[in-house]
Design a protein around this motif. Sequence first.
Motif, PDB file in Angstrom:
ATOM      1  N   PRO A   1      94.109  95.257 -62.622  1.00 29.26           N
ATOM      2  CA  PRO A   1      95.541  95.335 -63.125  1.00 29.26           C
ATOM      3  C   PRO A   1      95.559  95.045 -64.685  1.00 29.26           C
ATOM      4  CG  PRO A   1      94.946  93.111 -62.119  1.00 29.26           C
ATOM      5  CD  PRO A   1      93.898  94.058 -61.694  1.00 29.26           C
ATOM      6  N   PHE A   2      94.441  94.658 -65.353  1.00 29.39           N
ATOM      7  CA  PHE A   2      94.375  94.105 -66.587  1.00 29.39           C
ATOM      8  C   PHE A   2      94.752  95.283 -67.543  1.00 29.39           C
ATOM      9  CE2 PHE A   2      91.853  90.679 -64.639  1.00 29.39           C
ATOM     10  CZ  PHE A   2      92.974  89.757 -64.517  1.00 29.39           C
ATOM     11  N   ASN A   3      93.897  96.482 -67.653  1.00 30.53           N
ATOM     12  CA  ASN A   3      94.103  97.378 -68.385  1.00 30.53           C
ATOM     13  C   ASN A   3      93.724  96.817 -70.023  1.00 30.53           C
ATOM     14  OD1 ASN A   3      94.709  99.185 -66.203  1.00 30.53           O
ATOM     15  ND2 ASN A   3      96.628  98.357 -66.264  1.00 30.53           N
ATOM     16  N   ILE A   4      92.911  96.187 -70.039  1.00 35.23           N
ATOM     17  CA  ILE A   4      92.586  95.660 -71.381  1.00 35.23           C
ATOM     18  C   ILE A   4      91.374  96.312 -71.817  1.00 35.23           C
ATOM     19  CG2 ILE A   4      91.768  93.706 -72.777  1.00 35.23           C
ATOM     20  CD1 ILE A   4      93.592  91.764 -70.930  1.00 35.23           C
ATOM     21  N   GLY A   5      91.108  96.795 -73.075  1.00 34.36           N
ATOM     22  CA  GLY A   5      90.080  97.278 -73.666  1.00 34.36           C
ATOM     23  C   GLY A   5      90.033  98.609 -74.057  1.00 34.36           C
ATOM     24  N   HIS A   6      89.418  99.060 -75.225  1.00 36.39           N
ATOM     25  CA  HIS A   6      89.618 100.347 -75.867  1.00 36.39           C
ATOM     26  C   HIS A   6      88.480 101.305 -75.856  1.00 36.39           C
ATOM     27  CE1 HIS A   6      93.273  98.368 -77.402  1.00 36.39           C
ATOM     28  NE2 HIS A   6      93.895  99.426 -77.439  1.00 36.39           N
ATOM     29  N   THR A   7      87.341 100.661 -76.110  1.00 29.33           N
ATOM     30  CA  THR A   7      86.106 101.121 -76.294  1.00 29.33           C
ATOM     31  C   THR A   7      84.796 100.475 -75.494  1.00 29.33           C
ATOM     32  OG1 THR A   7      85.683 100.534 -78.461  1.00 29.33           O
ATOM     33  CG2 THR A   7      86.451 102.807 -78.236  1.00 29.33           C
ATOM     34  N   THR A   8      83.804 100.914 -75.247  1.00 27.49           N
ATOM     35  CA  THR A   8      82.739 100.239 -74.834  1.00 27.49           C
ATOM     36  C   THR A   8      81.377 100.969 -75.498  1.00 27.49           C
ATOM     37  OG1 THR A   8      81.280  99.572 -73.123  1.00 27.49           O
ATOM     38  CG2 THR A   8      82.963 101.096 -72.548  1.00 27.49           C
ATOM     39  N   MET A   9      80.725 100.261 -76.232  1.00 27.74           N
ATOM     40  CA  MET A   9      79.478 101.066 -76.912  1.00 27.74           C
ATOM     41  C   MET A   9      78.225 100.918 -76.719  1.00 27.74           C
ATOM     42  SD  MET A   9      80.591 103.389 -79.350  1.00 27.74           S
ATOM     43  CE  MET A   9      81.782 103.817 -78.219  1.00 27.74           C
ATOM     44  N   GLY A  10      78.337  99.951 -75.828  1.00 25.23           N
ATOM     45  CA  GLY A  10      76.770  99.771 -75.165  1.00 25.23           C
ATOM     46  C   GLY A  10      76.730  98.268 -74.939  1.00 25.23           C
ATOM     47  N   TYR A  11      75.404  97.699 -74.255  1.00 27.69           N
ATOM     48  CA  TYR A  11      75.371  96.698 -74.003  1.00 27.69           C
ATOM     49  C   TYR A  11      75.162  95.805 -75.288  1.00 27.69           C
ATOM     50  CZ  TYR A  11      73.290  92.837 -70.895  1.00 27.69           C
ATOM     51  OH  TYR A  11      73.008  91.756 -70.051  1.00 27.69           O
ATOM     52  N   GLY A  12      76.051  94.600 -75.249  1.00 31.83           N
ATOM     53  CA  GLY A  12      76.003  93.683 -76.515  1.00 31.83           C
ATOM     54  C   GLY A  12      76.515  94.177 -77.768  1.00 31.83           C
ATOM     55  N   LEU A  13      77.155  95.301 -77.498  1.00 32.83           N
ATOM     56  CA  LEU A  13      77.928  95.953 -78.743  1.00 32.83           C
ATOM     57  C   LEU A  13      79.453  95.996 -78.817  1.00 32.83           C
ATOM     58  CD1 LEU A  13      75.789  99.324 -78.862  1.00 32.83           C
ATOM     59  CD2 LEU A  13      75.235  97.158 -80.298  1.00 32.83           C
ATOM     60  N   GLY A  14      79.814  95.052 -78.067  1.00 31.00           N
ATOM     61  CA  GLY A  14      81.077  94.814 -78.277  1.00 31.00           C
ATOM     62  C   GLY A  14      81.707  94.300 -79.386  1.00 31.00           C
ATOM     63  N   GLY A  15      80.942  93.368 -80.242  1.00 36.56           N
ATOM     64  CA  GLY A  15      81.144  92.941 -81.447  1.00 36.56           C
ATOM     65  C   GLY A  15      81.157  93.993 -82.379  1.00 36.56           C
ATOM     66  N   ALA A  16      79.969  94.676 -82.293  1.00 41.26           N
ATOM     67  CA  ALA A  16      79.746  95.979 -83.263  1.00 41.26           C
ATOM     68  C   ALA A  16      80.630  97.035 -83.290  1.00 41.26           C
ATOM     69  CB  ALA A  16      78.308  96.413 -82.984  1.00 41.26           C
ATOM     70  N   GLY A  17      81.428  97.176 -82.102  1.00 40.91           N
ATOM     71  CA  GLY A  17      82.159  98.209 -81.710  1.00 40.91           C
ATOM     72  C   GLY A  17      83.252  98.133 -82.375  1.00 40.91           C
ATOM     73  N   ALA A  18      83.857  96.760 -82.900  1.00 37.27           N
ATOM     74  CA  ALA A  18      84.911  96.748 -83.869  1.00 37.27           C
ATOM     75  C   ALA A  18      84.960  96.836 -85.244  1.00 37.27           C
ATOM     76  CB  ALA A  18      85.663  95.631 -83.146  1.00 37.27           C
ATOM     77  N   THR A  19      83.724  96.829 -85.723  1.00 34.12           N
ATOM     78  CA  THR A  19      83.355  96.316 -87.176  1.00 34.12           C
ATOM     79  C   THR A  19      84.135  97.399 -88.201  1.00 34.12           C
ATOM     80  OG1 THR A  19      81.709  97.732 -87.003  1.00 34.12           O
ATOM     81  CG2 THR A  19      81.176  95.049 -86.700  1.00 34.12           C
ATOM     82  N   ALA A  20      84.614  98.456 -87.946  1.00 30.13           N
ATOM     83  CA  ALA A  20      85.420  99.412 -88.820  1.00 30.13           C
ATOM     84  C   ALA A  20      86.575  98.942 -88.996  1.00 30.13           C
ATOM     85  CB  ALA A  20      84.985 101.114 -88.192  1.00 30.13           C
ATOM     86  N   PHE A  21      87.130  98.153 -88.153  1.00 27.71           N
ATOM     87  CA  PHE A  21      88.376  97.861 -88.251  1.00 27.71           C
ATOM     88  C   PHE A  21      88.501  96.383 -89.041  1.00 27.71           C
ATOM     89  CE2 PHE A  21      89.070 100.148 -84.216  1.00 27.71           C
ATOM     90  CZ  PHE A  21      89.718 101.183 -84.557  1.00 27.71           C
ATOM     91  N   ASN A  22      87.343  96.245 -89.954  1.00 25.22           N
ATOM     92  CA  ASN A  22      87.492  94.969 -90.842  1.00 25.22           C
ATOM     93  C   ASN A  22      88.444  95.388 -92.057  1.00 25.22           C
ATOM     94  OD1 ASN A  22      86.737  92.973 -92.438  1.00 25.22           O
ATOM     95  ND2 ASN A  22      84.477  93.346 -92.318  1.00 25.22           N
ATOM     96  N   VAL A  23      89.511  95.141 -91.774  1.00 25.14           N
ATOM     97  CA  VAL A  23      90.876  95.531 -92.623  1.00 25.14           C
ATOM     98  C   VAL A  23      91.455  94.051 -93.060  1.00 25.14           C
ATOM     99  CG1 VAL A  23      92.957  96.665 -93.051  1.00 25.14           C
ATOM    100  CG2 VAL A  23      91.321  97.645 -91.603  1.00 25.14           C
ATOM    101  N   PRO A  24      91.673  93.657 -94.509  1.00 21.85           N
ATOM    102  CA  PRO A  24      92.119  92.512 -94.674  1.00 21.85           C
ATOM    103  C   PRO A  24      93.541  92.324 -94.136  1.00 21.85           C
ATOM    104  CG  PRO A  24      91.036  93.633 -96.691  1.00 21.85           C
ATOM    105  CD  PRO A  24      91.200  94.584 -95.471  1.00 21.85           C
ATOM    106  N   ASP A  25      93.860  91.058 -93.540  1.00 20.00           N
ATOM    107  CA  ASP A  25      95.256  90.733 -93.071  1.00 20.00           C
ATOM    108  C   ASP A  25      95.874  91.776 -92.382  1.00 20.00           C
ATOM    109  OD1 ASP A  25      95.157  88.660 -95.043  1.00 20.00           O
ATOM    110  OD2 ASP A  25      95.653  89.795 -96.649  1.00 20.00           O
ATOM    111  N   ALA A  26      95.017  92.569 -91.474  1.00 22.93           N
ATOM    112  CA  ALA A  26      95.607  93.352 -90.741  1.00 22.93           C
ATOM    113  C   ALA A  26      95.664  92.655 -89.394  1.00 22.93           C
ATOM    114  CB  ALA A  26      94.693  94.661 -90.362  1.00 22.93           C
ATOM    115  N   ARG A  27      96.229  93.388 -88.159  1.00 25.01           N
ATOM    116  CA  ARG A  27      96.266  92.667 -86.827  1.00 25.01           C
ATOM    117  C   ARG A  27      94.940  92.462 -86.328  1.00 25.01           C
ATOM    118  NH1 ARG A  27     100.509  94.258 -82.213  1.00 25.01           N
ATOM    119  NH2 ARG A  27     101.943  94.019 -83.817  1.00 25.01           N
TER     120      ARG A  27
END
Lengths: 529, 730
Positions: free
Chosen positions: B463-489
């Motif tokens: 029921p959670f439906n949370i999560g947009h991508t999964t890039m591989g084991y341990g890569l949860g952090g790395a999978g979001a790095t392109a969104f390194n936008v200052p003062d963004a959500r």
Amino acid sequence: MSTGTRPITVAILAMGGQGGGVLSDWIVDLAEHNGYLAQATSVPGVAQRTGATIYYLEMFPEADAKQRGRDPVLALMPMEGDVDVVIAAELMEAGRAISRGMVTSDRTSLIASTHRDYAIGEKMALGDGLLDHTRVIEAGEEAARHFVYFDMAALAESEGSVISSVLFGALAGAKALPFPRKAYEDAIRRSGIGVEASLKAFSASYDKACKGSEQPVSGKGEVGHYVPPQGNAVQKHHPAVAALLDRVRRLPSSVQDLAVEGVRRQIDYQDPEYAGLYLDRLESVSQLDRRYGGEAHGYELSRETARYLALWMAYEDTIRVADLKTRSTRFQRFRNEVQAKDDQVVHVTEFMHPRVEEICDTLPAVLGQWILDTGWVRGLIGRFTTKGRLMRTSTALGFSILFVTARLRRWRRGTLRYRAEQARIDEWLAHVHDLVPVDYSLALEVVRCQRLVKGYGDTFERGLRSLQLILAELKQIKHCEQPAAIVDRLREAALADEGGDNLRRELAKLKKDSSAGPAAISPEGLAHV
Amino acid sequence: MAERSFVNEVKKLRSGAGEEFHGEGILAVTKALLQSGVAYVGGYQGAPISHLLDVLNDANDILEELGVHFESSSGEATAAASLAASVNYPLRGAVAWKSTVGTNVASDALANLASGGVMGGALIVVGEDYGEGSSIMQERTHAFAMKSQFWLLDPRPNLTSIVEMVEKGFELSEASSTPVMLQLRIRACHVHGKFIAKDNQRPPLSLRDALDRPDRDTGRIVLPPATFVHEKEKVENRWPAAQEFIRKHGLNEVFDGTEDNIGLILQGGLYNSVIRALEKLGLADSYGECSIPMYVLNVTYPLVDDEVRKFCTNKRAVLLIEEGQPDFLEQALHSILRKGDLQTRLFGKDVLPMAGEYTAATLMGGMKKFLGSTAPHLLSQPEDRLEGVEAQPLTFKPEAWEDSSSPAKFEALSEVVPARPPGFCTGCPERPIFTAMKLVEKDLGPRHVSADIGCHLFSILPPFNIGHTTMGYGLGGAGATAFNVPDARRTISVMGDGGFWHNGLTTGVTNAIFNEYDSVLLIIDNGYSAATGGQDIPSSHASVPHRNTGHSIEEAVRGVGAKWVRTLTNTYDLAGMQKTLREALTTEEKGPKIIIAQSECMLNLERREKPKRRERLKKGTRVVQNRFGVDSDTCTGDKACIRLSGCPSLSVKPNPDPLRPDPVTYVKNSCVGCGLCGEVAHAAVLCPSFYRAQIVSNPNWKDQFVARWRGKFIGALQRLSERRLAKYAV
């Protein structure tokens, strides 16, 4: 080429945690100790976390292999039309096996537990998301050569064991494999874990499987189908109650059972006088029902009004919750539910979270409204209600607090909530009154919309908002084609998701379809869904 | 402590020559390693290879007796690199992991290992999680063998063949100085069967001996110009040597048949399904006696060209049965036939589906098409009764994955059969984390969530439906790095403790700190690599024999420069979880905000505590257990609680109220009393229907005394209310 001796093939469909592995091990052991070569495999993976898993076994007569001097080639997964025994540890899993073609009438013995383990999709629906399992039984009867089914989870529980031993017993009882009962029991003994309990459940299951199958209790809620509770007939009614029942008897006969339940509910909730108000309202709808051809509809409008009016009038305020929580029947029920034995002591803690709104609801209307309207007072009280409260109902103090709250019933008619709910009920019924002469089925659908109003706090408010939105658009809907179907669709949309996206979409569509009319739906209205 | 214990089964590993060994595929592989005189073993867990690691862990004493070193590698790259021990020394080594994910992680080391080549036999056992119930089916291990030039074994799925291929695999590796990979399909890993055992062998050279006499051959080191030589050596020496060995030892098998102008060529792993399909067509018996000749590739890479040519000579047509895509084998076979100027027509993916699992029914469909055009007289068997079984069209279609062969009559039943997506177990400590995320989302709005591999990935499902991508084991952090936008959500990245130690510390944490990524990283620390079966990891709290555990994740992230770090030691504290998440999402502080959410995996906890509890109950000691319940008469059936939980123990039942149409919530007896239901009712202001029952077993005199007096008092008040109801009874 002659295919000669063939293996016996067995598929077990189970969910994570049901002990499918144990069952599979028992069958392997059973086969290997009784002159068969056995091979078993499975695909556990993430399926062990509540998903569905298939265990697959093949067994082959050892003597035949010895004679040939070779080992047979056994398959590692079931093939459609090639399975001798299918064991389903839950009813819908039997359905899965049938729909996948594993069950065929020329050879398959299907052994299934009829209990339901609801899937998340069924459980999380706002309304009734349960799937209709009667079709599985029908299909099983048709598809299988031999079909053994009963509630094996219940039997496991009553025998103090797990479902795997019951399934093993049913397998033996179904006589689908060429082994005597004792061979099965020996396999359980050899496994060495929980032997006594497993044997007991095995034996009970074996007997039951020999006797025949049992239809499951219907799980699907059937709206409109009311079965009156079977209770002891009351010898002598209080005059006030007797008068109410006399009034019920003057209603169309098909409405009476629900109306009696409604009267009972209002007396339970408040008093006979309140039940009188219930009947006043019901009777006025019923008169219209008679006048505008209700007979042809089996007085469905009155029936549904009897049901939903009873539910709405017995709305869940703090007083009601406290009342229900302190009943002796409830104390017995929770002991049963947690399966407490007589020698165990059970303490009960309630999770209450009254907010300013609920507190004001229970206060005299003027005072409650003043607090809600006066920022600083509201804020002050609000500060004490940010956290939920734990109440131990099993202690004298905790019980007394709830008991006293329940006794506020006497002053309920003066509360803020009472006034608000009566006004809403009257508004809802006014719509029904307006619509019956115009469109009977539309009025009926409007009655059914009460189903949206349930729950507490935000959930309640969201449901109420959905209802009000639909009611607000009735003026518009009335002029559309098949208005009843539209209301039905809107109600389903409101039940489709928590965020209200579906209802918003349906309403917007409605607006687009009739954009010409001046009564078009206002965008502001939509924003509030 | 792993989920499944093999302590009893591993005793079988001591069986000697001539004894019949009964057991699971992975046990057989372990036994085969010991029979081969392996000197060291390593690996990383993941279905279907987790149990192999569990077996090795539980067999540590036996391994030590034989002088075999076993190590739980920190990842597949570590495991692959450990095979370096076989480069300069005649030491046999074996490692295992889940393919293809693990093979991807390991491929750097594999490329270099294969380049320099090995002296001692190097065997990689990979579990192919392909087909039904699989989580990884998008790639073929075959491609790795081709690109790095190591050999791929795909034995027939019976324990005798598997054991033999493990043994022969080492010999092949040594004969061709090349690492060898043994591919086991998931069902073969878990198959229960038998084989005749041999004696275990001590490694002829021990690791200690090797260390005492270090030896090196610069020609084996991967550094130019040696690398250029390796490339030449691969094609000129190692490849022909491998082919020669395969031919000489008959690793591939030919089964003759009477219909000798056609034939089947198949991957060994598919043999049993192929026989079953042939059996159904009336062309084979249960012993594999078949009228169509078969060439079974127990070695799928490299192909032995002249063996192929020999099999195809004088055949009008052959059907190649190759599971998965691309069709590497088919392309290779076409090339071999063309170069040999053979006119044998090759059927393959034109009659069988390009993608998807080859079940017996699918194979039967393909064979019918093949035989229909090459030997229709074989199809007239009465046994051929499954009409409507058709091979899939030539091109890949997603429908090919569906069961197209079930009788149409009951197919409609699938409408009422619900999907059962996996979810968090009863009482899982990860559930409250996602409940908190859901509640915070309601206030602060939706945001991008980068998910990771592990139990927590179930958050993407209802029921959670949370999560947009999964890039591989341990890569949860790395999978979001392109969104390194200052003062963004701010984004939220999720990572498990398993993934953290596997690579997340560097790829996720260090990278975010280094790049000043203003984000939230949630590390879920349940004490185990839980999704793979509860194996221990560096931060496991329990002290584990042979391993050094108890290392704090907080210290590790602070060690690489994290400043904003919060460790929550009780994930069931929903309010605390919400508060911390909200703070992390709104704080002025820049850089990654790291939340470490700790609570022990409930499966492991229960496995440890349940027997103890049972023991105490038996002894008559006072035991207090928590359980939750729902009052069905105050529950209105809106199920908001389920949508914030999804606990398997939180279910529904038909409404006992005859007036209400919708099912009500109830708590099953499997409830472990984790407390989330109550926390949710409080935090989300849901409803007053939940109650916590504290069940006191073997109550002492004080419990009984208090209970009796409370019962009297409460009973008296209850009778007061009942009087009113009795008066107005309807």
